[in-house]
Design a protein around this motif. Structure first.
Motif, PDB file in Angstrom:
ATOM      1  N   ARG A 102       0.828  -1.206   0.000  1.00 21.64           N
ATOM      2  CA  ARG A 102       0.000   0.000   0.000  1.00 21.64           C
ATOM      3  C   ARG A 102       0.865   1.259   0.000  1.00 21.64           C
ATOM      4  O   ARG A 102       0.589   2.231  -0.716  1.00 21.64           O
ATOM      5  CB  ARG A 102      -0.914   0.007   1.220  1.00 21.64           C
ATOM      6  CG  ARG A 102      -1.957  -1.094   1.243  1.00 21.64           C
ATOM      7  CD  ARG A 102      -2.880  -0.875   2.433  1.00 21.64           C
ATOM      8  NE  ARG A 102      -3.803  -1.986   2.606  1.00 21.64           N
ATOM      9  CZ  ARG A 102      -4.756  -2.009   3.536  1.00 21.64           C
ATOM     10  NH1 ARG A 102      -4.864  -0.988   4.371  1.00 21.64           N
ATOM     11  NH2 ARG A 102      -5.566  -3.056   3.637  1.00 21.64           N
ATOM     12  N   GLU A 103       1.914   1.234   0.831  1.00 22.57           N
ATOM     13  CA  GLU A 103       2.802   2.398   0.920  1.00 22.57           C
ATOM     14  C   GLU A 103       3.455   2.701  -0.423  1.00 22.57           C
ATOM     15  O   GLU A 103       3.572   3.868  -0.826  1.00 22.57           O
ATOM     16  CB  GLU A 103       3.859   2.147   1.988  1.00 22.57           C
ATOM     17  CG  GLU A 103       4.834   3.297   2.184  1.00 22.57           C
ATOM     18  CD  GLU A 103       5.900   2.980   3.215  1.00 22.57           C
ATOM     19  OE1 GLU A 103       6.853   3.784   3.326  1.00 22.57           O
ATOM     20  OE2 GLU A 103       5.792   1.946   3.900  1.00 22.57           O
ATOM     21  N   GLU A 108       0.789   4.287  -2.695  1.00 25.94           N
ATOM     22  CA  GLU A 108       0.397   5.630  -2.255  1.00 25.94           C
ATOM     23  C   GLU A 108       1.482   6.667  -2.527  1.00 25.94           C
ATOM     24  O   GLU A 108       1.179   7.855  -2.723  1.00 25.94           O
ATOM     25  CB  GLU A 108       0.070   5.604  -0.755  1.00 25.94           C
ATOM     26  CG  GLU A 108      -1.233   4.871  -0.441  1.00 25.94           C
ATOM     27  CD  GLU A 108      -1.465   4.703   1.056  1.00 25.94           C
ATOM     28  OE1 GLU A 108      -2.637   4.629   1.451  1.00 25.94           O
ATOM     29  OE2 GLU A 108      -0.454   4.653   1.814  1.00 25.94           O
ATOM     30  N   SER A 109       2.745   6.242  -2.556  1.00 24.76           N
ATOM     31  CA  SER A 109       3.832   7.192  -2.786  1.00 24.76           C
ATOM     32  C   SER A 109       4.266   7.257  -4.245  1.00 24.76           C
ATOM     33  O   SER A 109       5.205   7.974  -4.582  1.00 24.76           O
ATOM     34  CB  SER A 109       5.027   6.817  -1.910  1.00 24.76           C
ATOM     35  OG  SER A 109       5.531   5.520  -2.260  1.00 24.76           O
TER      36      SER A 109
END
Length: 403
Positions: free
Chosen positions: A27-28, A31-32
């Motif tokens: 997810r990280e 998202e980035s």
């Protein structure tokens, strides 16, 4: 690192459960990201915080350009399940180099299927039919074998069922597992001969437990298939001779064979059946025989590259082989020389001789290069009046040598 892109590409495996099933690290990464690439279906599973690019078709031709256009940006590529298992993670690693690719895997469809079926994953044969012919299933259809098929769409389970039934494996247990890992996952079991599902989801895999009917032909991957397994006009290396010939050629995973004077293609085909990564090129000058060879290869579940041409001239531009079989044409000027020169170091050359003229050529080269010389004389029982006697086939001399 390739100069196609200055940043590491992150490949995130995502399952049918989408965003909720991703680990925090996946997810990280998403998202980035500055740009997220993937199929239209996969892109719908993640937030739209970054620019999204759906894969064009054909992807293989477009991928280098897409990466070059996004040089210097944080790129995340979405993949199904485990990106290095029949996935784009392997493609990107090959294209950019392992140091330029970061892979965050999720469970593969095979690991999920085995979990649902209660199968030991290390004892299951995986066959991908995504972009591959259905006939590749044939070598793996053996009594008691468990197979997981990666489907190419909703049509695959029915085609697999029909293929198994035609092979005499209609009693095989067939499990269709759809949308594995999602909230609407579905699992249905039947037998190959009774398969009648017409509403299969395109995202599916098929689990098979192979069960043969009593008279189903046994087509082992060991050398020496029955002669009846081949369509032939008589240009066929017979079963017993074929088994000995292949033992000298020593099929090895990842290696390439030239079958010079392919005929019915039995040597090239059984070399290829040894392991999915074994490759073969058959050189055959007769167009009718070349087409027959291709049909035999398809029927026995392998892909053999057929070159229509006359050796040794037709050998000039071919990829360097690790093994060469000369089943015909050894008496042609320059044939053995061309084969020996083309062979990779450590490669095996095997020449079969039936005529006195070919035996003379073999004897000459044996004296010069050494190797192993064997003469086979095969006799088979056949009726003699009301009784049984031995009928001898023509003896075959086999010369094999390692470079």
């Amino acid at each position: 690192m390739s100069d196609a892109i200055d940043e590491v590409v992150t490949v995130v495996g995502i399952g049918a459960d989408g965003w909720t099933g991703l680990a925090p690290v996946g997810r990280e990464a998403i998202e980035s990201a500055d740009v997220v690439m993937g199929s239209a279906r996969q892109l719908k599973l993640v937030p739209h915080s970054a620019e999204q690019i759906a894969w064009p078709s054909p992807l293989s031709e477009s991928l280098p350009g897409l990466l070059a256009q996004n040089r210097g940006r944080r790129v995340v590529v979405l993949a199904s399940g485990d990106p290095t298992f029949h996935g784009i993670g392997t493609t990107l690693t090959r294209l950019l180099g392992p140091e330029a690719v970061r892979v965050i895997p999720s469970p593969s469809s095979v690991s999920l299927a085995c979990a649902r079926l209660g199968w030991a994953q290390d004892q299951v044969q995986v066959v991908s039919l995504v972009g591959h012919p259905l006939e590749l299933l044939h070598p793996h259809v053996q009594p008691g074998r468990r197979i997981v098929v990666l489907s190419w769409g909703a049509h695959t389970p029915a085609e697999v069922a029909a293929t198994l039934t035609a092979r005499g494996y209609g009693d095989s247990e067939l499990t269709v597992l759809e949308r594995l890992g999602s909230a609407d996952e579905r699992i249905r079991r039947t037998t190959a001969s009774n398969f009648a599902e017409n509403d299969v989801h395109s995202l599916n895999v098929v689990g098979i437990t192979c069960r043969a009917i009593p008279d189903a032909p046994l087509l082992s991957t060991s050398p020496g298939l029955p002669d009846e397994a081949y369509e032939s006009d008589g240009q066929l290396t017979k079963r017993e001779v074929r088994a000995v010939t292949l033992s000298r050629l020593a099929p090895t995973p990842g290696q390439l064979l030239w079958d010079v004077g392919g005929g019915a293609g039995s040597i090239a085909i059984e070399w290829s059946r040894h392991h999915p990564s074994c490759r073969a090129v058959a050189i055959e000058q007769d167009d009718t025989r070349a087409k027959r060879l291709a049909r035999n290869a398809a029927a026995l579940g392998v892909v053999v590259d057929v070159v229509i041409g006359k050796a040794p001239e037709a050998l000039a531009e071919l990829e360097t082989p690790q093994a060469i079989f000369v089943g015909g044409g050894a008496t042609r000027p320059g044939m053995v020389e061309a084969c020996w020169q083309a062979l990779a170091p450590g490669g095996r050359l095997v020449v079969n001789a039936v005529t006195l003229e070919t035996e003379a050529v073999v004897a000459k080269w044996y004296a010069e290069l050494g190797g192993d010389l064997v003469r086979l004389s095969v006799q088979k029982a056949s009726p003699v009046g009301g009784m049984t006697g031995w009928r001898a086939a023509m003896p075959v001399t086999i010369w094999s040598v390692t470079k």
